[in-house]
Design an enzyme around this catalytic site. Structure first.
Site, PDB file in Angstrom:
ATOM      1  N   ALA A 175      55.895 -15.986 -25.907  1.00  0.00           N
ATOM      2  CA  ALA A 175      56.203 -15.428 -24.552  1.00  0.00           C
ATOM      3  C   ALA A 175      56.775 -14.085 -24.618  1.00  0.00           C
ATOM      4  CB  ALA A 175      57.342 -16.350 -23.995  1.00  0.00           C
ATOM      5  N   GLU A 176      57.378 -13.589 -25.751  1.00  0.00           N
ATOM      6  CA  GLU A 176      58.138 -12.578 -25.643  1.00  0.00           C
ATOM      7  C   GLU A 176      57.400 -11.266 -26.543  1.00  0.00           C
ATOM      8  OE1 GLU A 176      62.154 -11.691 -24.860  1.00  0.00           O
ATOM      9  OE2 GLU A 176      61.002 -13.058 -23.643  1.00  0.00           O
ATOM     10  N   HIS A 231      54.057 -10.160 -29.662  1.00  0.00           N
ATOM     11  CA  HIS A 231      53.072 -10.671 -30.434  1.00  0.00           C
ATOM     12  C   HIS A 231      53.285 -10.236 -31.966  1.00  0.00           C
ATOM     13  CE1 HIS A 231      51.258 -10.086 -26.166  1.00  0.00           C
ATOM     14  NE2 HIS A 231      50.647 -10.667 -26.657  1.00  0.00           N
ATOM     15  N   LEU A 232      52.783 -11.053 -32.712  1.00  0.00           N
ATOM     16  CA  LEU A 232      52.894 -10.660 -34.222  1.00  0.00           C
ATOM     17  C   LEU A 232      51.621 -10.401 -34.689  1.00  0.00           C
ATOM     18  CD1 LEU A 232      55.324 -10.626 -36.226  1.00  0.00           C
ATOM     19  CD2 LEU A 232      54.271 -12.982 -36.844  1.00  0.00           C
ATOM     20  N   ASP A 276      67.593 -19.674 -33.119  1.00  0.00           N
ATOM     21  CA  ASP A 276      66.374 -20.310 -32.845  1.00  0.00           C
ATOM     22  C   ASP A 276      65.793 -20.828 -34.056  1.00  0.00           C
ATOM     23  OD1 ASP A 276      64.077 -21.626 -31.805  1.00  0.00           O
ATOM     24  OD2 ASP A 276      62.804 -19.818 -31.722  1.00  0.00           O
TER      25      ASP A 276
END
Lengths: 272, 358
Positions: free
Chosen positions: A29-30, A32-33, A171
């Site tokens: 959601a935050e 892109h890797l 997380d």
């Protein structure tokens, strides 16, 4: 409703000229890797891009993106200095003005960690146990359990090191742990190797804190993650706490607090 | 089947009559009327005054609804009422009215969760099948996704609701409560240009609004914008060298909206990424806000999805949503016996067993 296939936003600047171009691994959601290279073609690197969010006011968007990417980088740098197994920071741009239209997104370039995500290691192990269907002898079974215990202790060890450095991950799940190993290509139906260093990744929600409550919640999140994704391995969670105790002196207080966190019911009822 | 729905968990008293045709045709809204208790500017609604309002109006509204719907008492199958969550006194007065009707007419009672009412009405009106739901109102702020017979709460407010934050800021500025404080803030915010710095408080999937309210209240005090007798014309901004002057009332409303709505869209986006859904449904009173709908629309578009929202008839608390959710439960055999027909201020969305969905 538009059914156009999703196109990721354009890459920010130096990466538009990279050959081969970075490959998209995951889209959260935050961020892109991507997997890309650093300095020469033989050095792989992980690139995390936080695209700007067009729904937000531009000032607010810039402020949040900058705050978060710097927070993440600061945590990583601190942990590398303290000798905790995390990817090293290679470069970052918090302004993200490098894109073609000037808003390609802030980015963070990190050391590439070669290995398997711990979630996958456990999934393969659980599949292996299931496939063997009780045909394992007592000795083999004990050896398998010993392997899992070892990995669990390794996880506890790295989390202890993290907390000792005064950082909270925020997380902790098995998807955010990598087992650094040369043994990536195990065939299905084989028991995966579980030796190697455990490396923590994705510090997008991390922060610096010295409160025992935050540390206990970190552990609790990990425990819940085991319960929901790896029910077979959950019974060895005690080993994580053992590893945690060995690597972190203040563990006793945190573990006591963990008891309280577990006993807490669901969130209090919400009105007005 | 026909149900009457009675809603009165806050300052709106709503009566709705819903028909679910036996031949499987789409449900029909036969009547949906509402009366709102409006408090003077600078004040919120107190439970005792609101309850008095509901008691005074409930009989009139039920009569009017039956007349509008052209149904007689014999046609009605069940009486649905809001069991919670909400303000105690208003809930009680409506529950008493529902019990009275049930005994008077010999009809079964169905107690309904207010949040589930909003969700079911939103699903019915927009036709969206399995969306991530953002429920935002004066008393609740929740990001909800359906999974195995429950509406599960993914994220929620840690303190006050987003609508409460807006309402209370309207009180600080002495903005009118008619038709709704949030609506008037939205209109004022359209004139705002300058974004002032406010805290941004997202904690994982949860949000917190009380600190933002304190911060924006503080700014209003600092710049002398709070209290009575101020209107938009009296304060013109004097820009300084950087183009940033003293913010106006409109700027504060604008900044407050931009900040808190960004927080809501961010957590909703995370929930969408987590459950892999492409649809968003916005329900609750704050869901009427067009800026929130617009921001959510941009986010959903970038994820290849879409946003569903309803208008004020169904977004703001109403009786028809209680009838809709009640009737769904009634059709699966759910009944609330008289002795259990209590109401409660605290009633979690995920406490409800959703028998009517797969």
């Amino acid at each position: 409703m538009s059914q156009d296939p999703y196109t990721p936003p354009p890459l920010p600047k130096p990466f538009t000229n990279t050959t081969p171009p970075p490959t998209l691994l995951t889209q959260g959601a935050e961020a892109h890797l991507y997997k890309t290279i650093h300095l020469n073609t033989n050095t792989p690197a992980a690139l995390k891009i936080r695209p700007s969010k067009p729904y937000r006011h531009p000032i607010l968007d810039r402020r949040l993106t900058r705050q978060r990417i710097l927070q993440e980088a600061r945590c990583l740098v601190k942990l590398v200095r303290e000798g905790v197994n995390v990817p090293a920071v290679l470069a970052l741009d918090w302004e993200g003005q490098g894109g073609e239209n000037g808003n390609g997104g802030a980015w963070l370039l990190m050391e590439w960690i070669e290995g398997l995500v711990v979630r996958v290691v456990f999934e393969r192990w659980e599949a292996f146990i299931k496939a063997s269907g009780g045909s394992l002898g007592e000795k083999e079974l004990r050896r398998e359990e010993e392997k899992v215990r070892g990995l669990m202790r390794g996880i506890g060890g790295v989390v202890g090191g993290l907390h000792k450095a005064g950082v909270i991950h925020g997380d902790l799940t098995t998807s955010n742990l990598i087992l650094r190993t040369g043994d990536v290509d195990i065939k299905d139906g084989e028991s995966p190797a579980m030796v190697g260093d455990v490396v923590l990744i994705d510090f997008g929600l991390a922060g610096q804190s010295s409160s025992e409550e935050d540390r206990a919640v970190d552990l609790y999140v990990l425990e819940r993650a085991f319960g929901s994704t790896h029910p077979q391995a959950e019974k060895f969670f005690e080993e994580v706490l053992e590893g945690y105790k060995d690597s972190y002196k203040g563990a006793a207080v945190t573990l006591k607090r963990l008891q309280d966190v577990r006993m807490r019911g669901r969130k209090r009822s919400m009105i007005g | 089947m026909i149900a009457i729905g009675l809603e009165g968990s806050a300052n709106k008293l709503g009566v709705g009559i819903m028909l679910h045709p036996d031949n499987g045709n789409p449900p029909q809204v036969l009547a949906n009327i509402r009366h709102t208790y409006v408090s003077p500017p600078g004040e919120g609604f107190l439970p005792k005054d609101t309850a008095r309002h509901h008691r005074a109006w409930v009989v009139k509204l039920v009569k009017k609804a039956l007349k509008e719907a052209h149904v007689s008492v014999q046609d009605v199958d069940c009486i649905c009422f809001t069991k919670g969550p909400g303000m105690g006194a208003p809930l009680q007065s409506v529950a008493v009215a529902a019990r009275m009707l049930s005994l008077l007419w010999g009809k079964e009672l169905v107690g309904v969760n207010h949040c589930v009412g909003h969700i079911e009405m939103g699903r019915l009106i927009t036709g969206s099948t399995n969306p991530v739901v953002l429920y935002v109102s004066g008393g609740n702020t929740q990001v909800i996704a359906y999974s195995s017979q429950r509406y599960r709460i993914f994220g929620e407010t840690l303190d006050i609701a987003v609508g409460n934050c807006l309402d209370r800021f309207a009180r600080t500025l002495h903005i009118s409560n008619d038709p709704a404080p949030g609506y008037n803030i939205e209109q004022l915010a359209k004139k705002g240009k300058q974004l002032v710095d406010l805290p941004y408080t997202v904690k994982g999937m949860d949000c917190s609004f009380s600190g933002i309210l304190a911060a924006v209240d503080g700014l209003a005090t600092t710049y002398g914008l709070g209290g009575e007798g101020k209107d938009d014309e009296t304060d013109t901004p004097i820009p300084d060298a950087d183009g940033n002057g003293k913010p106006t009332r409109a700027d504060l409303c604008f900044s407050l909206q931009e900040t808190i709505f960004s927080m809501l869209v961010e957590t909703t986006e995370r929930a969408m990424a987590h459950v892999g859904s492409k649809e968003v449904l916005i329900v609750g009173g704050v869901g009427c806000n067009e800026r929130l709908q617009e921001m959510m629309g941009i986010m959903a578009r970038d994820r290849g999805g879409s946003v569903h929202a309803t208008d004020e008839r169904f977004c703001i608390d109403n009786g028809i949503m209680i009838a809709q959710a009640g009737l769904l439960a009634y059709s699966t055999g759910f009944r609330t016996p008289l002795k259990d027909s209590t109401c409660t201020q605290r009633f979690r969305t995920d406490d409800v067993f959703v028998k009517w969905r797969d």
